[in-house]
Structure formats: C-alpha cells, structure tokens
Design a protein around this motif. Structure first.
Motif, PDB file in Angstrom:
ATOM      1  N   LYS A   8       0.846  -1.184   0.000  1.00  0.00           N
ATOM      2  CA  LYS A   8       0.000   0.000   0.000  1.00  0.00           C
ATOM      3  C   LYS A   8       0.890   1.246   0.000  1.00  0.00           C
ATOM      4  N   LYS A   9       0.298   2.374  -0.284  1.00  0.00           N
ATOM      5  CA  LYS A   9       1.036   3.632  -0.335  1.00  0.00           C
ATOM      6  C   LYS A   9       1.617   3.931   1.048  1.00  0.00           C
ATOM      7  N   HIS A  10       2.937   4.177   1.098  1.00  0.00           N
ATOM      8  CA  HIS A  10       3.607   4.409   2.379  1.00  0.00           C
ATOM      9  C   HIS A  10       4.926   5.126   2.133  1.00  0.00           C
ATOM     10  N   ALA A  11       5.640   5.420   3.196  1.00  0.00           N
ATOM     11  CA  ALA A  11       6.960   6.045   3.108  1.00  0.00           C
ATOM     12  C   ALA A  11       7.819   5.527   4.243  1.00  0.00           C
ATOM     13  N   HIS A  12       9.133   5.530   4.040  1.00  0.00           N
ATOM     14  CA  HIS A  12      10.081   5.120   5.068  1.00  0.00           C
ATOM     15  C   HIS A  12      10.899   6.321   5.530  1.00  0.00           C
ATOM     16  N   GLN A  13      11.358   6.262   6.763  1.00  0.00           N
ATOM     17  CA  GLN A  13      12.230   7.312   7.278  1.00  0.00           C
ATOM     18  C   GLN A  13      13.632   7.183   6.703  1.00  0.00           C
ATOM     19  N   GLU A  14      13.979   5.983   6.226  1.00  0.00           N
ATOM     20  CA  GLU A  14      15.341   5.717   5.765  1.00  0.00           C
ATOM     21  C   GLU A  14      15.497   5.986   4.265  1.00  0.00           C
ATOM     22  N   TYR A  15      16.768   6.010   3.825  1.00  0.00           N
ATOM     23  CA  TYR A  15      17.070   5.830   2.416  1.00  0.00           C
ATOM     24  C   TYR A  15      16.815   4.366   2.091  1.00  0.00           C
ATOM     25  N   ALA A  16      16.388   4.075   0.865  1.00  0.00           N
ATOM     26  CA  ALA A  16      16.221   2.684   0.426  1.00  0.00           C
ATOM     27  C   ALA A  16      16.853   2.534  -0.947  1.00  0.00           C
ATOM     28  N   PHE A  17      17.754   1.586  -1.063  1.00  0.00           N
ATOM     29  CA  PHE A  17      18.460   1.327  -2.318  1.00  0.00           C
ATOM     30  C   PHE A  17      18.247  -0.136  -2.691  1.00  0.00           C
ATOM     31  N   GLY A  18      17.757  -0.393  -3.897  1.00  0.00           N
ATOM     32  CA  GLY A  18      17.450  -1.765  -4.267  1.00  0.00           C
ATOM     33  C   GLY A  18      17.804  -2.096  -5.695  1.00  0.00           C
ATOM     34  N   VAL A  19      17.754  -3.391  -6.012  1.00  0.00           N
ATOM     35  CA  VAL A  19      18.022  -3.889  -7.359  1.00  0.00           C
ATOM     36  C   VAL A  19      16.917  -4.850  -7.765  1.00  0.00           C
ATOM     37  N   THR A  20      16.360  -4.656  -8.952  1.00  0.00           N
ATOM     38  CA  THR A  20      15.392  -5.586  -9.514  1.00  0.00           C
ATOM     39  C   THR A  20      16.146  -6.761 -10.125  1.00  0.00           C
ATOM     40  N   LEU A  21      15.886  -7.961  -9.616  1.00  0.00           N
ATOM     41  CA  LEU A  21      16.592  -9.159 -10.072  1.00  0.00           C
ATOM     42  C   LEU A  21      15.849  -9.879 -11.184  1.00  0.00           C
ATOM     43  N   LYS A  22      14.514  -9.848 -11.115  1.00  0.00           N
ATOM     44  CA  LYS A  22      13.691 -10.542 -12.099  1.00  0.00           C
ATOM     45  C   LYS A  22      12.359  -9.826 -12.205  1.00  0.00           C
ATOM     46  N   GLY A  23      11.823  -9.740 -13.416  1.00  0.00           N
ATOM     47  CA  GLY A  23      10.547  -9.083 -13.617  1.00  0.00           C
ATOM     48  C   GLY A  23      10.696  -7.571 -13.708  1.00  0.00           C
ATOM     49  N   ILE A  24       9.583  -6.885 -13.520  1.00  0.00           N
ATOM     50  CA  ILE A  24       9.551  -5.419 -13.601  1.00  0.00           C
ATOM     51  C   ILE A  24       8.896  -4.880 -12.336  1.00  0.00           C
ATOM     52  N   GLN A  25       9.607  -4.024 -11.626  1.00  0.00           N
ATOM     53  CA  GLN A  25       9.067  -3.365 -10.429  1.00  0.00           C
ATOM     54  C   GLN A  25       8.228  -2.183 -10.880  1.00  0.00           C
ATOM     55  N   HIS A  26       6.968  -2.181 -10.493  1.00  0.00           N
ATOM     56  CA  HIS A  26       5.999  -1.163 -10.909  1.00  0.00           C
ATOM     57  C   HIS A  26       5.556  -0.404  -9.663  1.00  0.00           C
ATOM     58  N   MET A  85      17.035   1.030  -7.838  1.00  0.00           N
ATOM     59  CA  MET A  85      16.009   1.941  -7.323  1.00  0.00           C
ATOM     60  C   MET A  85      16.567   2.756  -6.161  1.00  0.00           C
ATOM     61  N   LEU A  86      16.385   4.069  -6.231  1.00  0.00           N
ATOM     62  CA  LEU A  86      16.896   4.971  -5.207  1.00  0.00           C
ATOM     63  C   LEU A  86      15.732   5.738  -4.584  1.00  0.00           C
ATOM     64  N   PHE A  87      15.445   5.452  -3.327  1.00  0.00           N
ATOM     65  CA  PHE A  87      14.367   6.125  -2.603  1.00  0.00           C
ATOM     66  C   PHE A  87      14.968   7.062  -1.559  1.00  0.00           C
ATOM     67  N   ASN A  88      14.522   8.304  -1.559  1.00  0.00           N
ATOM     68  CA  ASN A  88      14.913   9.247  -0.524  1.00  0.00           C
ATOM     69  C   ASN A  88      14.012   9.078   0.702  1.00  0.00           C
ATOM     70  N   PRO A  89      14.451   9.517   1.875  1.00  0.00           N
ATOM     71  CA  PRO A  89      13.594   9.426   3.064  1.00  0.00           C
ATOM     72  C   PRO A  89      12.260  10.138   2.866  1.00  0.00           C
ATOM     73  N   GLU A  90      11.200   9.503   3.342  1.00  0.00           N
ATOM     74  CA  GLU A  90       9.835  10.033   3.327  1.00  0.00           C
ATOM     75  C   GLU A  90       9.264  10.215   1.932  1.00  0.00           C
ATOM     76  N   GLN A  91       9.803   9.547   0.926  1.00  0.00           N
ATOM     77  CA  GLN A  91       9.177   9.561  -0.397  1.00  0.00           C
ATOM     78  C   GLN A  91       8.029   8.560  -0.420  1.00  0.00           C
ATOM     79  N   VAL A  92       6.848   9.022  -0.749  1.00  0.00           N
ATOM     80  CA  VAL A  92       5.661   8.170  -0.742  1.00  0.00           C
ATOM     81  C   VAL A  92       5.651   7.292  -1.990  1.00  0.00           C
ATOM     82  N   HIS A  93       5.407   5.992  -1.785  1.00  0.00           N
ATOM     83  CA  HIS A  93       5.377   5.047  -2.905  1.00  0.00           C
ATOM     84  C   HIS A  93       4.524   3.840  -2.554  1.00  0.00           C
ATOM     85  N   ASP A  94       4.151   3.103  -3.576  1.00  0.00           N
ATOM     86  CA  ASP A  94       3.536   1.793  -3.388  1.00  0.00           C
ATOM     87  C   ASP A  94       4.462   0.782  -4.056  1.00  0.00           C
TER      88      ASP A  94
END
Length: 258
Positions: free
Chosen positions: A25-43, A59-68
């Motif tokens: 669901k739509k949410h945000a984290h206080q942290e930075y989040a850095f990830g890699v898509t290994l298989k498929g497509i992240q939408h 994928m590069l997420f800044n703190p408090e960026q809202v996403h699903d």
C-alpha cells in the motif's frame, strides 16, 4: 506466491523479496532505500509519478518519499533492498546535510553490484567488519550520482502537525485536536497535508505507527510491547498494517531479526 526475508546488521536492514500478486500500500520510510530488480519489472508510483524498474535496475528512494509497489505483470518480481538511516548514510558519504537523489531508477553496473554484495553479506549474516567495508564501497559509488543539496522541507505548519501526530502515536488519531493546534479546518488540513506529502494525515499517522512499531520490535524483541506502545487494538491489527507495508507480519519480522 510470496517470499520476504529481512536481516539487519551494522544498522542496515536488508530485504530479499519475491512475489507475483502482492501489492504494497502507499507508504513512506524514514530511511534511504536502495534496491536492485533481479527478475521481472518493479511497478510503483513515487511521489505520484509512475516508475518502472526492469531487470538490473537500481532503485533509489529518498527518506519520506511516498510510494507503493507491485509486479508489473504475471511473471512476478524478485528484488533486494537496503534500508539505511539517513544519519548513517550521511556519515558514510561525509555530508552534514541530507541529500536527495534526483533519478529514481538508474542502470549503473557498479552501484548494482555494490548493493548486491552488501545485501548478500547482511542476509547471510557475514562478519560486521565485512558489511561495513561493503557499505563504504556502496556509499562511494552513490556519491557519483546526481543529487540535490537537500530534501524538500516541511512548512512550519506541516512540521508542527507531524510533531503533534508523533507525540500521540500511542493513541487513536484525532484530527480535530491537530486542527485546533494549527488553526485549520479538517478539510483545509487534509488538502494541505496531502498536497505536500502525497498521503492523507491519517495514512501518514498509521504509517508512522507501523514504522515506530518496527523500531520497538528491533529494540525490545517484543511484539506485544509494540502493540501496546503504538496504540494498536491487538496483534492482529498490527500484523495487518505491518504486512501491507513490509510484506510480512510483525511476528514474522521478529523471527527474521532474532
């Protein structure tokens, strides 16, 4: 099919996830989040904009960026993600002010490999000294990315509202109390808050409670303390909200980090 595995080391949480029909669901984290898509497509929608991360996308997420988040199609999705407290990341890149990554998805071989190496070390519970070295390699490679000097600042009104909600996170959300403090009607407050943060005050409040519960679980190892201190009705209520944000229940998360 769903699979979520969390591990934590040197203050960094690593997630390995695989699913087909699950949706965050739509949410945000206080942290930075850095990830890699290994298989498929992240939408996912990030700050209201559709993003697609294909295989090997970083994928590069800044703190408090809202996403699903979800798999783009029936083929499903595999990925890894690292969650890093802002102060820890800023220390590693030798910066005092919070920086903001401008590009949400990049295709950079070095950054990708550094994320994969650190996530593997944390998930397989390697020596903390090795994890620290790998973290610095990642931080150095991320310094080369396009950043701005700071995240979007909250207005004084929004910041005051957030502080009130944080102070009352162990209770039921009472919008009228917040509105009285900041001298806005409920409709004015909802519109202003959503325009600035991308989610409603109630969504933000619930998201904050779940994030706080996660921190309490990590610190105490007691999910019932998290239920009580964060004002959830019972463990079932916490588990439902926890799963919608982290893909796993609070109880399952505790077993991962023990």
């Amino acid at each position: 099919m769903q699979s979520f595995t969390y591990k934590k080391a040197i203050g960094i949480t690593a997630l390995q996830a695989s699913f087909t029909d699950f949706k965050y669901k739509k949410h945000a984290h206080q942290e930075y989040a850095f990830g890699v898509t290994l298989k498929g497509i992240q939408h996912y929608c990030l700050d209201g904009q559709l993003q697609l991360s294909y295989q090997n996308g970083v994928m590069l997420f800044n703190p408090e960026q809202v996403h699903d988040g979800m798999a783009h199609d029936y083929e499903g999705l595999d990925y890894v993600m690292l969650y890093i407290e802002p102060q820890l990341f800023l220390e590693a890149i030798q910066q005092k002010d919070v920086v903001c990554f401008k590009e949400p998805v990049i295709y950079n071989h070095l950054v990708k490999n550094n994320i994969l190496a650190l996530s593997k070390a944390i998930l397989t519970q390697q020596n903390p000294a090795l994890c620290s070295e790998l973290f610095l390699h990642l931080a150095d490679s991320l310094v080369e990315q396009d950043v701005s000097s700071a995240l979007k600042k909250d207005s004084q009104l929004i910041q005051k509202a957030k502080e009130i909600m944080h102070a009352h996170s162990s209770h039921v959300f009472k919008m009228e109390d917040v509105c009285q403090e900041i001298d806005l009607t409920p409709f004015q407050f909802i519109r202003l808050f959503k325009k600035h943060n991308g989610i409603t005050p109630y969504q933000y409040f619930l998201n904050y409670k779940v994030e706080r519960a996660k921190n309490i679980i990590e610190q105490t190892g007691d999910i019932y303390t998290a239920v009580e201190q964060c004002g959830f009705v019972d463990l079932t209520h916490l588990n439902k909200q926890f799963k919608s944000i982290f893909g796993t229940t609070a109880y399952e998360y505790l077993t991962f980090i023990e």
